[in-house]
Design a protein around this motif. Sequence first.
Motif, short mmCIF file in Angstrom:
data_model
loop_
_atom_site.label_atom_id
_atom_site.label_comp_id
_atom_site.label_asym_id
_atom_site.label_seq_id
_atom_site.Cartn_x
_atom_site.Cartn_y
_atom_site.Cartn_z
N ASN A 243 0.83 -1.21 0.00
CA ASN A 243 0.00 0.00 0.00
C ASN A 243 0.86 1.26 0.00
OD1 ASN A 243 -2.45 -1.37 0.04
ND2 ASN A 243 -2.37 -1.63 2.27
N PHE A 246 2.20 1.65 -3.37
CA PHE A 246 1.16 2.09 -4.30
C PHE A 246 0.91 3.60 -4.16
CE2 PHE A 246 -2.41 1.77 -6.99
CZ PHE A 246 -3.42 2.54 -6.45
N GLU A 247 0.88 4.08 -2.91
CA GLU A 247 0.67 5.51 -2.70
C GLU A 247 1.83 6.33 -3.26
OE1 GLU A 247 -1.98 5.17 1.40
OE2 GLU A 247 0.08 5.97 1.47
N LYS A 250 1.50 6.39 -6.91
CA LYS A 250 0.39 7.26 -7.33
C LYS A 250 0.80 8.72 -7.31
CE LYS A 250 -3.19 7.65 -4.61
NZ LYS A 250 -4.42 7.29 -3.84
N TYR A 251 1.52 9.12 -6.22
CA TYR A 251 1.96 10.51 -6.16
C TYR A 251 2.96 10.82 -7.26
CZ TYR A 251 -0.28 10.83 -1.58
OH TYR A 251 -1.20 10.86 -0.57
N GLN A 252 3.84 9.87 -7.53
CA GLN A 252 4.81 10.09 -8.62
C GLN A 252 4.10 10.24 -9.96
OE1 GLN A 252 7.47 6.80 -8.45
NE2 GLN A 252 8.66 7.60 -6.70
N ALA A 253 3.07 9.38 -10.17
CA ALA A 253 2.34 9.46 -11.43
C ALA A 253 1.60 10.78 -11.55
CB ALA A 253 1.35 8.30 -11.52
N GLN A 254 1.02 11.25 -10.42
CA GLN A 254 0.32 12.54 -10.44
C GLN A 254 1.28 13.65 -10.80
OE1 GLN A 254 -1.61 13.01 -6.69
NE2 GLN A 254 -3.23 11.47 -7.15
N GLU A 257 2.11 13.49 -14.41
CA GLU A 257 0.97 13.97 -15.19
C GLU A 257 0.90 15.51 -15.18
OE1 GLU A 257 -2.07 10.19 -14.58
OE2 GLU A 257 -2.52 12.13 -13.67
#
Length: 633
Positions: A243, A246-247, A250-254, A257
């Motif tokens: 988890n 995953f977080e 996710k922050y890296q992907a944001q 983006e």
Amino acid sequence: IKFSSPVTLILGENGCGKTTVVECLKYALTGECPPGSDRGKSFVHDPKIFGLNEVLAQIKMQVRDRRGAQVSICRTMKVSKKRNKMSFETMDSTINFLTGAGQSKREKQDSLSGRSVDIDVAISDFMGVSKAIINNVLFCHQEDSSWPLDESKKLKEKFDAIFGITEYNKALDKIIKLRKEAMEELKIKEANMKHVAYLKQEMEVKTLNLQKAQRKCDAIKAQCSECEEEMKPIEARLVEIRNVEFEIGKYQAQKVEMDTKHKNCKDQISTLTLKIKNPFRGTLDELDQEISNFDQRMQEMRQKRTEVEGDLSQIKRSSVAEQEKLGTQDRKHCLAKQRHQSELACRAQLLKRVKEFCRELHITIDCDLVEQPEKMGEVLQDIEAMIITKHCEITEIVEQNEKADRSRQVKIDELRIDLTKSEQSVTAQEKQRESSKRESETLGVEIKKIETSMQDLKKLEKEINEVNELYESANKSIDQQAIKDAIARKKASIAENQIQFKKLDEQLTFLGSMAKLVAECSLKQKELDKKNQEVHRVRSRHSDNFGKLFKEPITCNYRRSMQVVYEKLRREIQDLNEKANTQKLKEQSYEIKRKNLISDISRMEKELKDSEELIYQKCRSTPYDDLLERSKN
């Protein structure tokens, strides 16, 4: 000739016909010509004496059958002369039932003809005496009366025919055959019983093994459940680590983006500034509305595209299914060919095996079985006979061997049980060892992954800090107010263009609907003209028929007038059908009356015949009228 009981004596000189009476009685009952008559040629008058080509003769005989009923037997014969050659022929043979003889068996028939029934068999059945007894005992010819002194073989044949021994022999042969078949079936069933007992023993052993294996399986499942409970805290810790990863991802992907969006916005702004010829002068709300309308159109186009792609995929699937069906048909065709070839090969192998088997059993084969397959049955019967003899020998040896095998089998079963127990224990220990090794390897791999992910996290944190610094410096250098003003202008121009586009679209739809209405009106007008032409053509073609059907000319409402005429004709047809049915009933009643009259006439004719025979018996050769006058006088 009327024979009286108990004895009738016939006296006369030689050649006056005493023997002929006995021969006629024998011929009437059996249909056999007397000995020495050249197959019946000299039994009837010679046609040469009278100068004729053929001579007819008839024998009538009235007897009582075994029930006491009167039966009349009539046989007609003919001797003809053709090209100086004499020939004898029986023309007809009939049996007349005078007082109901044999009616229960012959379904109330008045007579029997030789064309439909074997008269000789029927006579012997009615008389209750076999044909051999009539020929050799009751009406034995004087030339054949010395048959008890014949050779032993002929005498045996005569007695067998008289006493019907052949039928008893056939019955005995049949009983012997049935007994052999029953014995063979009994042997087969005994062998099946032995096989079933052996299968039962094997089943019991396997059930015991299965129960033991089930117990071991339950013990292994309990161990697995304990291992799973020990693994639960480790798995929970791994879930927490996943988890966290995953977080972080996710922050890296944001962040990535946002960076890409920022770059794209810059690029779009630069390209739009270059492409915009007329800047949008409306408000931001109008620009947003224009953009939303454009997005809706794009979504509709995408939906259409997805629908077309779905249709294309369905077509592809159907083509694949058709190809699969074609492939299956080709496989079936190849399989059918292979089966045919294999059947031919099996037939050849079977013939070879039969020949080799015959050689081993020392059975000689006189013919080629390939050219004469119908003789295969005879060869198989010989083989079966040899096999039965060998089988009897084998059964004796098998019974001796079975006793020894049973004792050995008991020892083998005990050893097998011990061996299976040891093998199962060894396999269970090996499986536990392998499962523990696998678990340790998986745990080591997961620990390595966690270590590498921690190092990657540290690197990503450094990169995020660097990117944040760059983002802050970029925000300071860019004039955001100017970009917002430019975007607002462009949105206003897009909203104006959108309004104009809507107006043009409405005008186009109105024009399209008007064109459709014009086309529909023209098509309706053409159809109406065609129907008017067809009506005119039908009127001109069937004017005579309309004049016959309708008394007055019809200008409109053809359907109603046709229905009225149809109803009238239907009523007339129903009346005619009712009349025809009444006529048929009358005809059936007349037919029944006619049949009753025919039966009455036939009954009266029978009574007339019976009365004529009675008159003939009473009057003999004198006429009936003379007898009446004598009785009156």
